[in-house]
Structures are given as structure tokens and as C-alpha cells.
Design an enzyme around this catalytic site. Structure first.
Site, PDB file in Angstrom:
ATOM      1  CG  HIS A 134      -2.162  -1.083   1.407  1.00 18.80           C
ATOM      2  ND1 HIS A 134      -3.211  -0.915   1.829  1.00 18.80           N
ATOM      3  CD2 HIS A 134      -2.124  -2.012   0.536  1.00 18.80           C
ATOM      4  CE1 HIS A 134      -3.857  -2.120   2.072  1.00 18.80           C
ATOM      5  NE2 HIS A 134      -3.418  -2.746   0.855  1.00 18.80           N
ATOM      6  CD  GLU A 153      -5.443   2.164   0.155  1.00 18.91           C
ATOM      7  OE1 GLU A 153      -5.236   2.048   1.185  1.00 18.91           O
ATOM      8  OE2 GLU A 153      -6.241   2.125  -0.890  1.00 18.91           O
TER       9      GLU A 153
END
Length: 248
Positions: A134, A153
């Protein structure tokens, strides 16, 4: 407050909400453009494309409000931008684990991107077996009257990781988070199997690429590969290549 003032206030709120959501869309467009350029470069210049496919999304206003309630975030633009960094997201699916880190390195090397956070759930999986890399990125968005910075993200994972995560999400959604213990155990076992598959595929990928390099024939030096076609090399350049090969 009279009706005209109420109408004016509603228009103002709608305009602010529209601008807020558009800024994330524009940030997402910026990243998607960068990734599409990378895909085309890999496709036309290199002999291998590490990106299998991409998927992007923006949370709906309703979803953002629900998350604000769960996290006890006040309903202001500044609070939401600071506390919720996954309003806009992109999922990049790769074939192999090494591709994940290659793509991550390329993205982080872009000069106009600021990496705010990185969580490596591949080297440090979650307790249920979840794996993914991530990144939280800060992206500049240039509007007609201002420059804003939005958070995007990015989740990067293999095909096996993505398949497992999709199944896990569907199961938790069906049971509203209260998943029976035996299914949790099966999910964890499945995550281990997916990890073993990734490791096996990585091994095969390395073996095949190594063998291809070792078995490159001398006749391959006679041609220049270009856009999936083979063109004869000029005689002088061919002789120089052959002399260099003989010296080695």
C-alpha cells in the site's frame, strides 16, 4: 432563514462538495495517466509488461460520511482530507512479486509525487493472510484558481493476492464482518496456498528468463527487434558486434 437564503446556502454546499470530489477525480486522472504511459512504454519498448491490469475508484459521499462516523471525524473538508486518505484509490495487479516492488519504485521515483506512507503487507502480512503493498501518495492538482494536493491510495498485488482479497471481501460483506471461525481458518489456509503459488510462479519466471538469455543464438545478432518485427542490422554494425562477442 428565508427560502432564498436556504437555496443560496444549498447551492454553496453543493458547489463545495462538487469541487471537493472533483479534486480527487483529477488526482486519480493524473495517476492513471502516469500508469497508462508506463504500460505503453513497457508494451512497446521493453519485452515484458509487469502490469496485468489496473482498477481505480472514488468513494461515494455516502461512503465517506459513514467512514467519518466510524472514525469519529468531524464533517469538514479539512478534517476529512486529513483523516481519510483512501477516498481515491488505484489497484495495480502484477504477475509476480518482484513486479510489485519494481512498479512501486518507479511510482515513487516520479518527481511530482510525494510518498506519505507505505505499508508492506507482503513482507508483513495481516493476521488473516492478507498481502499487498500500500502506498499513500500526495498528488498536486492544478485548478483554474488554485493548486490543491490530494491523497491517492495505491494497492499493488499479484493476481493470486487479488483473487484472495476479492473473495475475502465478499465473505466478510456477506456475513457483515461476523465470519464463522471455520471460514476464517479456511481463508487463512487459502492465503498460504496463494502465497505458495506466487513463490512457485516467481521461480518459474526466473528460470524461464534465465534459460532464454543463456540460449540466445548467434543468429539473433543478425537482426534488430523493433515493434515485434525483425530488421537486418547494417553490415558494419554487425561486424563490430561479432568482434565484441569474440573478445568476450
Amino acid at each position: 432563514m428565508d427560502e432564498s437564503k436556504q437555496l443560496h446556502q444549498l447551492k454553496k454546499v453543493r458547489k463545495e462538495l462538487t469541487r471537493f470530489m472533483l479534486s480527487y477525480k483529477f488526482g486519480l486522472d493524473e495517476i492513471n495517466t502516469k500508469l497508462n504511459i508506463l504500460q505503453e512504454e513497457f508494451e512497446h519498448i521493453h519485452d515484458y509488461n509487469p502490469i496485468e491490469h489496473l482498477k481505480s475508484r472514488i468513494k461515494s459521499p455516502e461512503s465517506i460520511l459513514r467512514k467519518c462516523q466510524r472514525k469519529n471525524v468531524s464533517i469538514t473538508e479539512a478534517s476529512i482530507k486529513h483523516a481519510i486518505k483512501d477516498i481515491a484509490g488505484i489497484r495495480i495487479v502484477c504477475s509476480f512479486i518482484t513486479d510489485i516492488y519494481k512498479i512501486s519504485e518507479i511510482i515513487q521515483g516520479q518527481q511530482d509525487i510525494k510518498v506519505m506512507e507505505m505499508k508492506d503487507y507482503i513482507k508483513n502480512p495481516k493476521s488473516n493472510g492478507y498481502k499487498s503493498l500500500h502506498l499513500i501518495l500526495a498528488i498536486p492538482v492544478f485548478l483554474s484558481d488554485r493548486q490543491e494536493e490530494v491523497y491517492i491510495e495505491i494497492q499493488i498485488r499479484t493476481v493470486a493476492m487479488d483473487f484472495w482479497a476479492s473473495l475475502e471481501h465478499k465473505i466478510y460483506y456477506k456475513y457483515d464482518g461476523e465470519v464463522p471461525a471455520h471460514l476464517v481458518e479456511e481463508l487463512t489456509n487459502s492465503a498460504n496456498i496463494a502465497n505458495q503459488l506466487d513463490e512457485k510462479m516467481e521461480f518459474l519466471h526466473t528460470e524461464v528468463n534465465g534459460e532464454k538469455t543463456d540460449k540466445q543464438s548467434d543468429s539473433d545478432l543478425d537482426f534488430l527487434p523493433l515493434d515485434n518485427k525483425r530488421f537486418p542490422l547494417p553490415k558494419q554494425l554487425l561486424e563490430e558486434l561479432m568482434e565484441k562477442k569474440d573478445r568476450e
